[in-house]
Design a protein around this motif. Structure first.
Motif, PDB file in Angstrom:
ATOM      1  N   ALA A   1      31.661  19.930 -30.823  1.00 23.89           N
ATOM      2  CA  ALA A   1      32.602  19.627 -31.833  1.00 23.89           C
ATOM      3  C   ALA A   1      33.693  20.791 -31.585  1.00 23.89           C
ATOM      4  N   GLU A   2      33.253  22.026 -31.795  1.00 27.63           N
ATOM      5  CA  GLU A   2      34.067  23.280 -31.603  1.00 27.63           C
ATOM      6  C   GLU A   2      34.918  23.269 -30.407  1.00 27.63           C
ATOM      7  N   SER A   3      34.538  22.731 -29.203  1.00 26.48           N
ATOM      8  CA  SER A   3      35.240  22.590 -27.896  1.00 26.48           C
ATOM      9  C   SER A   3      36.393  21.610 -28.011  1.00 26.48           C
ATOM     10  N   GLY A   4      36.363  20.723 -28.978  1.00 22.16           N
ATOM     11  CA  GLY A   4      37.376  19.793 -28.978  1.00 22.16           C
ATOM     12  C   GLY A   4      38.619  20.460 -29.728  1.00 22.16           C
ATOM     13  N   TYR A   5      38.224  21.434 -30.803  1.00 22.40           N
ATOM     14  CA  TYR A   5      39.567  22.130 -31.447  1.00 22.40           C
ATOM     15  C   TYR A   5      39.954  23.198 -30.411  1.00 22.40           C
ATOM     16  N   MET A   6      38.993  24.015 -29.617  1.00 19.89           N
ATOM     17  CA  MET A   6      39.290  25.181 -28.860  1.00 19.89           C
ATOM     18  C   MET A   6      40.271  24.505 -27.665  1.00 19.89           C
ATOM     19  N   ALA A   7      39.959  23.392 -27.478  1.00 21.76           N
ATOM     20  CA  ALA A   7      40.796  22.703 -26.215  1.00 21.76           C
ATOM     21  C   ALA A   7      42.191  22.637 -26.568  1.00 21.76           C
ATOM     22  N   GLU A   8      42.549  22.379 -27.603  1.00 26.14           N
ATOM     23  CA  GLU A   8      43.882  22.328 -28.444  1.00 26.14           C
ATOM     24  C   GLU A   8      44.654  23.771 -28.424  1.00 26.14           C
ATOM     25  N   ILE A   9      43.630  24.568 -28.812  1.00 26.83           N
ATOM     26  CA  ILE A   9      44.233  25.929 -28.987  1.00 26.83           C
ATOM     27  C   ILE A   9      44.650  26.699 -27.515  1.00 26.83           C
ATOM     28  N   ILE A  10      43.776  26.464 -26.621  1.00 24.10           N
ATOM     29  CA  ILE A  10      43.897  26.970 -25.288  1.00 24.10           C
ATOM     30  C   ILE A  10      45.276  26.305 -24.723  1.00 24.10           C
ATOM     31  N   ARG A  11      45.209  24.895 -24.770  1.00 23.52           N
ATOM     32  CA  ARG A  11      46.445  24.279 -24.292  1.00 23.52           C
ATOM     33  C   ARG A  11      47.537  24.634 -24.866  1.00 23.52           C
TER      34      ARG A  11
ATOM     35  N   SER B   1      31.786  26.719 -26.067  1.00 25.74           N
ATOM     36  CA  SER B   1      33.011  25.547 -26.387  1.00 25.74           C
ATOM     37  C   SER B   1      33.998  26.191 -25.864  1.00 25.74           C
ATOM     38  N   ILE B   2      34.211  27.531 -25.527  1.00 22.11           N
ATOM     39  CA  ILE B   2      35.206  28.215 -25.064  1.00 22.11           C
ATOM     40  C   ILE B   2      35.486  27.965 -23.620  1.00 22.11           C
ATOM     41  N   VAL B   3      34.224  27.706 -22.851  1.00 30.52           N
ATOM     42  CA  VAL B   3      34.202  27.394 -21.486  1.00 30.52           C
ATOM     43  C   VAL B   3      34.709  25.798 -21.422  1.00 30.52           C
ATOM     44  N   LEU B   4      33.962  25.086 -22.062  1.00 28.25           N
ATOM     45  CA  LEU B   4      34.164  23.611 -22.174  1.00 28.25           C
ATOM     46  C   LEU B   4      35.863  23.416 -22.418  1.00 28.25           C
ATOM     47  N   ALA B   5      36.118  23.890 -23.564  1.00 28.77           N
ATOM     48  CA  ALA B   5      37.597  23.928 -23.948  1.00 28.77           C
ATOM     49  C   ALA B   5      38.598  24.300 -22.705  1.00 28.77           C
ATOM     50  N   PHE B   6      38.254  25.272 -21.988  1.00 30.17           N
ATOM     51  CA  PHE B   6      39.113  25.771 -21.039  1.00 30.17           C
ATOM     52  C   PHE B   6      39.284  24.521 -19.947  1.00 30.17           C
ATOM     53  N   VAL B   7      38.142  23.976 -19.479  1.00 31.51           N
ATOM     54  CA  VAL B   7      38.038  22.888 -18.518  1.00 31.51           C
ATOM     55  C   VAL B   7      38.896  21.870 -19.013  1.00 31.51           C
TER      56      VAL B   7
END
Length: 320
Positions: free
Chosen positions: A172-182, A99-105
Motif C-alpha cells: 500500500a505504501e509503495s503506491g504512494y512512494m512511487a508518486e513521491i519518487i516520480r 516500499s521505497i525499493v518497490l516504489a523506485f522500480v
C-alpha cells in the motif's frame, strides 16, 4: 549673452560630481545593522490564551478520577507493552524500506519510454492507492482462502498476522512512494540528463549521478511524512492480531477491563514515536538542504562573509 553667462549655464547643465576629501570617510562599522522587531501584541495575546486553555484542560484531566492515571503509569513500561512498541517500530521500518525499493522500480517503469512498462507501473499505483489499507491487511491475512498451499506449505503457516501486515503495509505504501519518487525525478529539468549524455554518460548513469542526487531534496520531506504515517498505520494490523502496540494494549484491557487507561498508554507511545521520527526528519532535511540557496546555513555563511569581507578605499576600512 556674455561669456560669463554662457559658462554659468553650461556648468549648471552638467552633472556635478562630489569629490571626497581626506577625512570625509564614514566610520568603520564593526557589526551589521539589525532592524529592531516590533512586539506582536496579537501573537502574545493569542499565545497566552492558548496556554491558559491548555493549562485548564490538563488540570481538569489530571484531577479526573475516571482517567485512572495510576493504571496508565503502571502499564506505561510494562514488558508486554514494550514488546508491542518494538513490533510497531519493526513493522514501520521494514515496511518503509520495502516500499521505497518497490516504489523506485515502479517510478522508473512509469517514466520509461516502454509503454507497456509505463502502463503496468501506473496500474500498480492505481490499485494499491485505491484499495484501503485495512482492506489489504484483511485480504492478505485471508489469502489461504484463495491459495491454501504455497510452495508446498500451508498458507496459514507461512502468513502470520505480522507477515500479512508487513506485506499489506509495504504494498500500500509503495503506491504512494512511487508518486513521491516520480515527483522528485521530474523536478529535475530534462536538460540535466541531456547534459550528462552529451559528456559520455548513459541515461542510467546520468540518472544515478546527476538526477537522483538533486531529486533527493524533494523526496526526503514527503518520505519522512509518510514514515510518520506508517508508524500510525501499523495499528491497523491489530485487527488480525499482528502483535503490535495496539494489539498488546487490547489484550491487556481485555483482561482487566481498564480500557481508557490502556488506550492512553497507546496514545502516549505513538506520540513518543512520532516525535522521535519528526526530529530525525528535521535533521535529515537540514543535512541535505545545508548547501542550497536560501537555507539557514547558506544565509549564515553569506552573512559571515559579508561582515568579514573588507576593502581598503581611501585609507579607510569599508564593510561590504
Amino acid at each position: 549673452m556674455s561669456d560669463i553667462t554662457h559658462s554659468l549655464l553650461a556648468a549648471s547643465s552638467e552633472p556635478t560630481h562630489y569629490v571626497r576629501q581626506t577625512g570625509d570617510e564614514p566610520l568603520a562599522q564593526d557589526s551589521p545593522i539589525r532592524a529592531k522587531r516590533r512586539l506582536q501584541y496579537g501573537q502574545i495575546v493569542t499565545g497566552l490564551v492558548a496556554v491558559a486553555l491548555l493549562a485548564l484542560f490538563v488540570q481538569s484531566q489530571a484531577q479526573n478520577s475516571n482517567m485512572e492515571w495510576a493504571i496508565t503509569w503502571q502499564y506505561m513500561f510494562n514488558p508486554v507493552v514494550l514488546q508491542g512498541v518494538g513490533v510497531t517500530i519493526q513493522l514501520a521500518v521494514l515496511a518503509m524500506l520495502i516500499s521505497i525499493v518497490l516504489a523506485f522500480v515502479i517510478a522508473l517503469m512509469i517514466q520509461s519510454n516502454n509503454r507497456v512498462a509505463s502502463v503496468i507501473g501506473r496500474s500498480y499505483v492505481w490499485f494499491f492507492r485505491g484499495v484501503p489499507m485495512l482492506v489489504q491487511v484483511l485480504l492478505w491475512f485471508n489469502l489461504a482462502v484463495l491459495f491454501p498451499v504455497i510452495l508446498g506449505q500451508e498458507t496459514n503457516s507461512l502468513i502470520s498476522g505480522f507477515t500479512a501486515g508487513l506485506i499489506a503495509l509495504s504494498l500500500a505504501e509503495s503506491g504512494y512512494m512511487a508518486e513521491i519518487i516520480r515527483g522528485g525525478i521530474i523536478s529535475v529539468p530534462p536538460g540535466q540528463t541531456d547534459a550528462g549524455v552529451s559528456i559520455g554518460l548513459t541515461r542510467n548513469q546520468a540518472l544515478a549521478r546527476i538526477v537522483l542526487p538533486q531529486s533527493i531534496r524533494v523526496i526526503i520531506p514527503p518520505t519522512g511524512n509518510q514514515f510518520i504515517g506508517m508508524l500510525k498505520a501499523t495499528s491497523l494490523v491489530s485487527v488480525i492480531g499482528g502483535s503490535d502496540l495496539l494489539t498488546r494494549v487490547q489484550l491487556i484491557y481485555g483482561q482487566n477491563f481498564k480500557i481508557l487507561p490502556l488506550l492512553i498508554v497507546a496514545v502516549l507511545w505513538y506520540l513518543i514515536l512520532v516525535t522521535i521520527a519528526g526530529i530525525g526528519q528535521h535533521f535529515l532535511e537540514r543535512r541535505f538542504n545545508a548547501s542550497q540557496p536560501g537555507s539557514r546555513k547558506a544565509r549564515k555563511n553569506a552573512g559571515a562573509k559579508a561582515t568579514t569581507t573588507r576593502t581598503i578605499n581611501g585609507g579607510a576600512l569599508w564593510h561590504k
